[in-house]
Design a protein around this motif. Structure first.
Motif, PDB file in Angstrom:
ATOM      1  N   ALA A 195       0.755  -1.255   0.146  1.00  5.43           N
ATOM      2  CA  ALA A 195       0.084   0.250   0.125  1.00  5.43           C
ATOM      3  C   ALA A 195       0.378   1.324   0.099  1.00  5.43           C
ATOM      4  CB  ALA A 195      -0.840  -0.095   1.706  1.00  5.43           C
ATOM      5  N   THR A 225       1.985   3.143   4.638  1.00  8.24           N
ATOM      6  CA  THR A 225       1.583   2.379   6.181  1.00  8.24           C
ATOM      7  C   THR A 225       2.111   2.635   6.828  1.00  8.24           C
ATOM      8  OG1 THR A 225       3.725   1.094   5.201  1.00  8.24           O
ATOM      9  CG2 THR A 225       1.618   0.479   3.202  1.00  8.24           C
ATOM     10  N   GLU A 261       2.401  -2.412   4.322  1.00  9.82           N
ATOM     11  CA  GLU A 261       1.078  -3.488   4.760  1.00  9.82           C
ATOM     12  C   GLU A 261       0.271  -3.690   3.404  1.00  9.82           C
ATOM     13  OE1 GLU A 261      -1.113  -0.100   6.894  1.00  9.82           O
ATOM     14  OE2 GLU A 261      -1.869  -1.982   8.079  1.00  9.82           O
ATOM     15  N   ARG A 298      -5.165  -2.153   0.143  1.00 10.00           N
ATOM     16  CA  ARG A 298      -6.471  -2.690   0.395  1.00 10.00           C
ATOM     17  C   ARG A 298      -8.040  -2.814   0.219  1.00 10.00           C
ATOM     18  NH1 ARG A 298      -3.658  -5.105   5.158  1.00 10.00           N
ATOM     19  NH2 ARG A 298      -4.740  -6.342   5.622  1.00 10.00           N
ATOM     20  N   THR A 299      -8.809  -3.213  -0.236  1.00  8.00           N
ATOM     21  CA  THR A 299     -10.070  -2.129  -0.200  1.00  8.00           C
ATOM     22  C   THR A 299     -11.438  -2.501   0.470  1.00  8.00           C
ATOM     23  OG1 THR A 299     -11.681  -1.691  -2.523  1.00  8.00           O
ATOM     24  CG2 THR A 299     -10.073  -3.978  -2.446  1.00  8.00           C
ATOM     25  N   ASP A 341     -11.179  -3.101   3.507  1.00  8.21           N
ATOM     26  CA  ASP A 341     -10.733  -3.878   4.582  1.00  8.21           C
ATOM     27  C   ASP A 341     -10.427  -5.133   4.152  1.00  8.21           C
ATOM     28  OD1 ASP A 341      -9.893  -3.954   6.396  1.00  8.21           O
ATOM     29  OD2 ASP A 341     -11.613  -4.292   8.225  1.00  8.21           O
ATOM     30  N   ARG A 342     -10.349  -5.051   2.665  1.00 12.80           N
ATOM     31  CA  ARG A 342     -10.337  -6.550   2.275  1.00 12.80           C
ATOM     32  C   ARG A 342      -8.437  -6.178   1.485  1.00 12.80           C
ATOM     33  NH1 ARG A 342     -14.054  -9.935  -1.381  1.00 12.80           N
ATOM     34  NH2 ARG A 342     -15.025  -7.721  -1.608  1.00 12.80           N
ATOM     35  N   VAL A 343      -7.836  -7.572   1.195  1.00 13.15           N
ATOM     36  CA  VAL A 343      -6.724  -7.211   0.321  1.00 13.15           C
ATOM     37  C   VAL A 343      -6.923  -7.647  -0.837  1.00 13.15           C
ATOM     38  CG1 VAL A 343      -4.943  -8.006   2.790  1.00 13.15           C
ATOM     39  CG2 VAL A 343      -6.072  -9.852   0.964  1.00 13.15           C
ATOM     40  N   ILE A 389      -2.913 -14.754   6.041  1.00  8.08           N
ATOM     41  CA  ILE A 389      -2.641 -13.453   5.876  1.00  8.08           C
ATOM     42  C   ILE A 389      -0.969 -13.906   7.027  1.00  8.08           C
ATOM     43  CG2 ILE A 389      -1.306 -10.881   6.267  1.00  8.08           C
ATOM     44  CD1 ILE A 389      -4.793 -10.651   5.553  1.00  8.08           C
ATOM     45  N   GLU A 404       3.690  -7.717   5.916  1.00  4.86           N
ATOM     46  CA  GLU A 404       2.260  -8.247   5.558  1.00  4.86           C
ATOM     47  C   GLU A 404       2.691  -8.949   4.554  1.00  4.86           C
ATOM     48  OE1 GLU A 404      -1.677  -7.482   7.074  1.00  4.86           O
ATOM     49  OE2 GLU A 404      -1.439  -5.726   5.194  1.00  4.86           O
TER      50      GLU A 404
END
Length: 300
Positions: A25, A28, A39, A42-43, A45-47, A135, A158
């Motif tokens: 991202a 991060t 990190e 995400r979008t 709250d999902r990778v 993850i 991550e």
């Protein structure tokens, strides 16, 4: 030519990490000490895997493939987008040309993936996760190459180690050579020859690709006076007139025989549609187009 819709294709694939994978991202870590320094993007709250990341990897590898086949070395089929004044965008922006001339004078890669003067013929959707995604958090350091000591770190990052990400690739008004080139690049990514994301030299970024479905359409072809040959797979060069072909620099021989068991059918809306299901059928269609790709690239 590109003001019409002559052919289109949608390739549906699933991407599975074959080991740790990290698409970083932009911002991060921050001030929250519980977050890793790097990190996964995400979008909602999902990778996920951004379409832009996949496009960048495939474009860069397509450039390598094209240059590997050129008889005259670098530049005929793939310009260097980082060379000021020599890339297709920089070179053609200075000239007052019509759109067909800009396309004709662009290199093979810019014709397909686009530049600042030519629109892309292929679009990549974001790859969203299906089901659970594993993850993990890992630690690392950066070593000073001169002194051999720690230059940066320790830091943590991550990674996704397992899961399934589904996406689609949309082609519009493409030649068979362009279709085949994307297929060749995807094959190499799926076989682990090309990594994606962060830390490829550290062993990250290997993925496997499941070829799901390829849908090819000739929009409104069933309503036109001159219809394409339904026993052939036709690129855009075989669907336009001689004058337009000359203006855009495409070949009239832009076709290949269809594999046995596959054919176009009317969809009831005036279009002709072919659907290939599963890895065997989808990859066979791409293989049929490879001959046209070789001829186009070697011809400059």
């Amino acid at each position: 030519m590109h003001k019409q819709l002559l052919n289109e294709a949608i390739l549906e694939i699933a991407i599975r990490p074959d080991g740790p994978l990290l698409i970083k991202a932009g911002e991060t870590g921050g001030l929250d000490p519980t977050h890793p320094d790097m990190e996964f993007v995400r979008t909602l709250d999902r990778v996920f895997l951004p379409g832009s990341s996949l496009k960048g990897v495939l474009r860069a590898h397509s450039e390598r493939i094209v240059r590997s086949l050129q008889a005259q070395g670098e530049g005929r089929g793939a310009c260097d987008p980082l060379k000021r004044g020599e890339s297709c965008g920089d070179r053609l922006e200075r000239l007052r040309l019509e759109s067909d001339e800009k396309y004709r004078q662009s290199c093979c890669i810019c014709r397909l993936f686009g530049s600042t003067v030519v629109a892309s013929r292929v679009r990549f959707a974001d790859a969203l996760p299906v089901g659970e995604v594993a993850i993990e958090e890992r630690n690392g350091v950066a070593i000073d190459r001169v002194f051999g000591s720690v230059a940066v770190g320790p830091f943590n990052y991550e990674v996704v180690t397992s899961g399934v990400f589904r996406t689609s690739i949309l082609f519009k008004n493409v030649t068979l050579a362009q279709l085949a080139l994307v297929g060749l690049a995807l094959r190499d990514v799926g076989e682990g020859r090309v990594g994606i994301g962060f830390g490829k030299s550290r062993g990250l970024g290997r993925v496997a690709i499941d070829w799901g479905r390829l849908t090819i359409r000739y929009p409104l072809a069933d309503l036109r006076q001159t219809q394409p040959d339904q026993t052939r797979l036709c690129g855009v060069g075989a669907l336009i007139g001689a004058e337009t072909r000359a203006a855009y620099g495409v070949s009239a021989e832009d076709w290949a025989e269809l594999p046995e068991g596959l054919g176009f059918e009317s969809d009831g809306w005036g279009s002709l549609t072919l659907v290939a299901e599963g890895s065997a059928q989808v990859q066979e269609l791409f293989r049929r187009a490879v001959g046209r790709w070789r001829e186009e690239v070697q011809g400059g």
